[in-house]
Motif scaffolding. Structure first.
Motif, PDB file in Angstrom:
ATOM      1  N   VAL A   1       0.889  -1.168   0.004  1.00 56.83           N
ATOM      2  CA  VAL A   1      -0.146  -0.074   0.103  1.00 56.83           C
ATOM      3  C   VAL A   1       0.816   1.204   0.019  1.00 56.83           C
ATOM      4  O   VAL A   1       0.554   2.157  -0.588  1.00 56.83           O
ATOM      5  CB  VAL A   1      -0.863   0.014   1.236  1.00 56.83           C
ATOM      6  N   CYS A   2       1.995   1.406   0.818  1.00 56.57           N
ATOM      7  CA  CYS A   2       2.789   2.308   0.970  1.00 56.57           C
ATOM      8  C   CYS A   2       3.585   2.719  -0.550  1.00 56.57           C
ATOM      9  O   CYS A   2       3.679   3.674  -1.059  1.00 56.57           O
ATOM     10  CB  CYS A   2       3.942   2.226   2.035  1.00 56.57           C
ATOM     11  N   PHE A   3       3.990   1.552  -1.145  1.00 62.08           N
ATOM     12  CA  PHE A   3       4.579   1.863  -2.452  1.00 62.08           C
ATOM     13  C   PHE A   3       3.646   2.136  -3.396  1.00 62.08           C
ATOM     14  O   PHE A   3       3.915   3.008  -4.407  1.00 62.08           O
ATOM     15  CB  PHE A   3       5.089   0.451  -2.982  1.00 62.08           C
ATOM     16  N   LEU A   4       2.166   1.758  -3.517  1.00 62.98           N
ATOM     17  CA  LEU A   4       1.281   2.142  -4.286  1.00 62.98           C
ATOM     18  C   LEU A   4       0.877   3.824  -4.244  1.00 62.98           C
ATOM     19  O   LEU A   4       0.694   4.509  -5.005  1.00 62.98           O
ATOM     20  CB  LEU A   4      -0.036   1.550  -4.112  1.00 62.98           C
ATOM     21  N   LEU A   5       1.167   4.087  -2.949  1.00 64.30           N
ATOM     22  CA  LEU A   5       0.842   5.544  -2.578  1.00 64.30           C
ATOM     23  C   LEU A   5       2.268   6.505  -3.078  1.00 64.30           C
ATOM     24  O   LEU A   5       1.952   7.391  -3.708  1.00 64.30           O
ATOM     25  CB  LEU A   5       0.757   5.900  -1.087  1.00 64.30           C
ATOM     26  N   LEU A   6       3.384   5.872  -2.907  1.00 59.64           N
ATOM     27  CA  LEU A   6       4.295   6.338  -3.650  1.00 59.64           C
ATOM     28  C   LEU A   6       4.405   6.597  -5.189  1.00 59.64           C
ATOM     29  O   LEU A   6       4.611   7.717  -5.726  1.00 59.64           O
ATOM     30  CB  LEU A   6       5.522   5.530  -3.238  1.00 59.64           C
ATOM     31  N   ALA A   7       3.685   5.490  -5.765  1.00 62.12           N
ATOM     32  CA  ALA A   7       3.555   5.599  -7.189  1.00 62.12           C
ATOM     33  C   ALA A   7       2.697   6.367  -7.641  1.00 62.12           C
ATOM     34  O   ALA A   7       2.832   7.090  -8.718  1.00 62.12           O
ATOM     35  CB  ALA A   7       3.122   4.078  -7.808  1.00 62.12           C
ATOM     36  N   VAL A   8       1.427   6.802  -6.760  1.00 67.58           N
ATOM     37  CA  VAL A   8       0.375   7.839  -7.383  1.00 67.58           C
ATOM     38  C   VAL A   8       0.963   9.138  -6.948  1.00 67.58           C
ATOM     39  O   VAL A   8       0.810   9.970  -7.822  1.00 67.58           O
ATOM     40  CB  VAL A   8      -0.893   7.329  -6.185  1.00 67.58           C
ATOM     41  N   GLU A   9       1.806   9.396  -5.847  1.00 69.34           N
ATOM     42  CA  GLU A   9       2.388  10.558  -5.606  1.00 69.34           C
ATOM     43  C   GLU A   9       3.323  11.009  -6.962  1.00 69.34           C
ATOM     44  O   GLU A   9       3.335  11.975  -7.503  1.00 69.34           O
ATOM     45  CB  GLU A   9       3.330  10.665  -4.402  1.00 69.34           C
ATOM     46  N   ILE A  10       4.277  10.063  -7.384  1.00 68.38           N
ATOM     47  CA  ILE A  10       4.980  10.465  -8.492  1.00 68.38           C
ATOM     48  C   ILE A  10       4.102  10.702  -9.922  1.00 68.38           C
ATOM     49  O   ILE A  10       4.499  11.319 -10.536  1.00 68.38           O
ATOM     50  CB  ILE A  10       6.117   8.972  -8.813  1.00 68.38           C
ATOM     51  N   ALA A  11       3.304   9.875 -10.055  1.00 67.02           N
ATOM     52  CA  ALA A  11       2.524   9.822 -11.158  1.00 67.02           C
ATOM     53  C   ALA A  11       1.682  11.319 -11.153  1.00 67.02           C
ATOM     54  O   ALA A  11       1.373  11.627 -12.460  1.00 67.02           O
ATOM     55  CB  ALA A  11       1.447   8.712 -11.555  1.00 67.02           C
ATOM     56  N   ALA A  12       1.199  11.798  -9.872  1.00 60.18           N
ATOM     57  CA  ALA A  12       0.565  12.843 -10.134  1.00 60.18           C
ATOM     58  C   ALA A  12       1.413  14.035  -9.995  1.00 60.18           C
ATOM     59  O   ALA A  12       0.663  15.080 -10.196  1.00 60.18           O
ATOM     60  CB  ALA A  12      -0.193  12.856  -8.826  1.00 60.18           C
ATOM     61  N   GLY A  13       2.648  14.097  -9.944  1.00 64.51           N
ATOM     62  CA  GLY A  13       3.549  14.963  -9.875  1.00 64.51           C
ATOM     63  C   GLY A  13       3.431  15.714  -8.677  1.00 64.51           C
ATOM     64  O   GLY A  13       3.888  16.848  -8.658  1.00 64.51           O
ATOM     65  N   ALA A  14       2.866  15.236  -7.756  1.00 74.33           N
ATOM     66  CA  ALA A  14       2.866  16.056  -6.510  1.00 74.33           C
ATOM     67  C   ALA A  14       4.162  15.659  -5.755  1.00 74.33           C
ATOM     68  O   ALA A  14       5.157  15.308  -6.157  1.00 74.33           O
ATOM     69  CB  ALA A  14       1.948  15.138  -5.429  1.00 74.33           C
ATOM     70  N   THR A  15       4.190  16.526  -4.417  1.00 79.88           N
ATOM     71  CA  THR A  15       5.272  16.434  -3.731  1.00 79.88           C
ATOM     72  C   THR A  15       5.629  14.544  -3.091  1.00 79.88           C
ATOM     73  O   THR A  15       4.407  14.292  -2.564  1.00 79.88           O
ATOM     74  CB  THR A  15       5.301  17.257  -2.189  1.00 79.88           C
ATOM     75  N   VAL A  16       6.579  14.145  -3.370  1.00 78.25           N
ATOM     76  CA  VAL A  16       7.002  12.630  -3.126  1.00 78.25           C
ATOM     77  C   VAL A  16       7.416  12.848  -1.731  1.00 78.25           C
ATOM     78  O   VAL A  16       8.316  13.207  -1.351  1.00 78.25           O
ATOM     79  CB  VAL A  16       7.821  12.114  -4.123  1.00 78.25           C
ATOM     80  N   HIS A  17       6.785  11.939  -0.765  1.00 80.58           N
ATOM     81  CA  HIS A  17       7.232  11.804   0.617  1.00 80.58           C
ATOM     82  C   HIS A  17       7.886  10.493   0.697  1.00 80.58           C
ATOM     83  O   HIS A  17       7.486   9.509   1.333  1.00 80.58           O
ATOM     84  CB  HIS A  17       5.840  11.682   1.427  1.00 80.58           C
ATOM     85  N   TRP A  18       9.194  10.548   0.276  1.00 82.50           N
ATOM     86  CA  TRP A  18       9.984   9.330   0.073  1.00 82.50           C
ATOM     87  C   TRP A  18      10.217   8.672   1.503  1.00 82.50           C
ATOM     88  O   TRP A  18       9.868   7.630   1.709  1.00 82.50           O
ATOM     89  CB  TRP A  18      11.377   9.715  -0.279  1.00 82.50           C
ATOM     90  N   PHE A  19      10.860   9.696   2.319  1.00 83.79           N
ATOM     91  CA  PHE A  19      11.087   8.867   3.697  1.00 83.79           C
ATOM     92  C   PHE A  19       9.788   8.552   4.490  1.00 83.79           C
ATOM     93  O   PHE A  19       9.758   7.422   5.163  1.00 83.79           O
ATOM     94  CB  PHE A  19      11.798  10.196   4.556  1.00 83.79           C
ATOM     95  N   ALA A  20       8.676   9.438   4.543  1.00 85.52           N
ATOM     96  CA  ALA A  20       7.487   8.832   5.440  1.00 85.52           C
ATOM     97  C   ALA A  20       7.028   7.704   4.857  1.00 85.52           C
ATOM     98  O   ALA A  20       6.511   6.802   5.547  1.00 85.52           O
ATOM     99  CB  ALA A  20       6.426  10.224   5.128  1.00 85.52           C
ATOM    100  N   LEU A  21       6.751   7.428   3.484  1.00 85.70           N
ATOM    101  CA  LEU A  21       6.290   6.385   3.096  1.00 85.70           C
ATOM    102  C   LEU A  21       7.037   5.146   3.077  1.00 85.70           C
ATOM    103  O   LEU A  21       6.794   3.969   3.605  1.00 85.70           O
ATOM    104  CB  LEU A  21       5.913   6.360   1.691  1.00 85.70           C
TER     105      LEU A  21
END
Length: 167
Positions: free
Chosen positions: A32-52
Motif C-alpha cells: 500500500v505504501c509503495f502504491l501511494l508512492l507511485a500515485v504521488e510520482i504519477a500525479a506530480g505531487a510532492t513525493v514523501h519518500w522518507f515518510a512512506l
C-alpha cells in the motif's frame, strides 16, 4: 515446549493443519505504501519518500511480530499421533471422544488447549473427553475439518501400526 511441538509434527502423518497466520500478510502494508508512492510520482505531487518508506518498514515490522505470535500460539496441527494447539501437545491416544455440540456434557466450560486463557478469536471450539475424564476444548477456524480428522484419528483400532496407539 517449542521443541516438543516440533517433535510432534515430525512423528506422523499430518491429518489437519492451520498455521495461525500466513507470512504473506507482512507484504500488505508495504505494498500500500509503495502504491501511494507511485500515485504521488504519477500525479506530480510532492513525493514523501522518507515518510512512506518509514511507514512501510514500521508496518512490516509490526506484522512480523503479530504473525510470529499467531504462528506460535494459534496454530493447530493434528497428526496420527498428536494434537497440537499452539505450543501444547496432546497425544491422540489420550483422547477418548470428540463430543458433539449438543452432547449434554458441559465441555464448553472445559480448559482450552494451548497457552491462551480461552479459545482464540475467529476460532470455534470442539469439545474433547480425555481418557482421564477431563473435558477440554480444542479449536480451529475450519472446525468441521478438524472435528472430522479428530474423529477419524481416535476411531482407528488400538495397536494399529499406522496410528502408534498401543492401548
Amino acid at each position: 515446549m517449542a521443541e516438543q511441538a516440533e517433535t510432534a509434527a515430525e512423528t506422523g502423518e499430518i491429518l489437519f493443519s492451520e498455521p495461525g497466520a500466513r507470512w504473506r500478510a507482512v507484504a500488505y502494508g508495504p505494498i500500500v505504501c509503495f502504491l501511494l508512492l507511485a500515485v504521488e510520482i504519477a500525479a506530480g505531487a510532492t513525493v514523501h519518500w522518507f515518510a512512506l518508506l518509514f511507514c512501510a518498514a514500521l508496518i512490516a515490522a509490526f506484522a512480523v511480530l503479530q504473525i510470529y505470535a499467531a504462528r506460535t500460539h494459534v496454530s493447530v496441527e493434528l497428526t496420527d499421533r498428536f494434537l497440537r494447539n499452539g505450543p501444547e501437545t496432546t497425544t491422540v491416544a489420550s483422547i477418548a471422544a470428540v463430543l458433539p455440540v449438543d452432547s449434554g456434557e458441559p465441555w464448553e466450560d472445559g480448559r482450552a488447549l494451548g497457552e491462551l486463557t480461552g479459545v482464540p478469536r475467529r476460532r470455534t471450539a470442539i469439545g474433547l473427553r480425555r481418557t482421564d475424564g477431563e473435558l477440554v476444548r480444542t479449536w480451529a477456524k475450519d472446525h468441521r475439518a478438524l472435528r472430522a480428522a479428530l474423529t477419524s484419528a481416535i476411531e482407528r483400532p488400538a495397536g494399529d501400526p499406522d496410528t502408534g496407539r498401543d492401548d
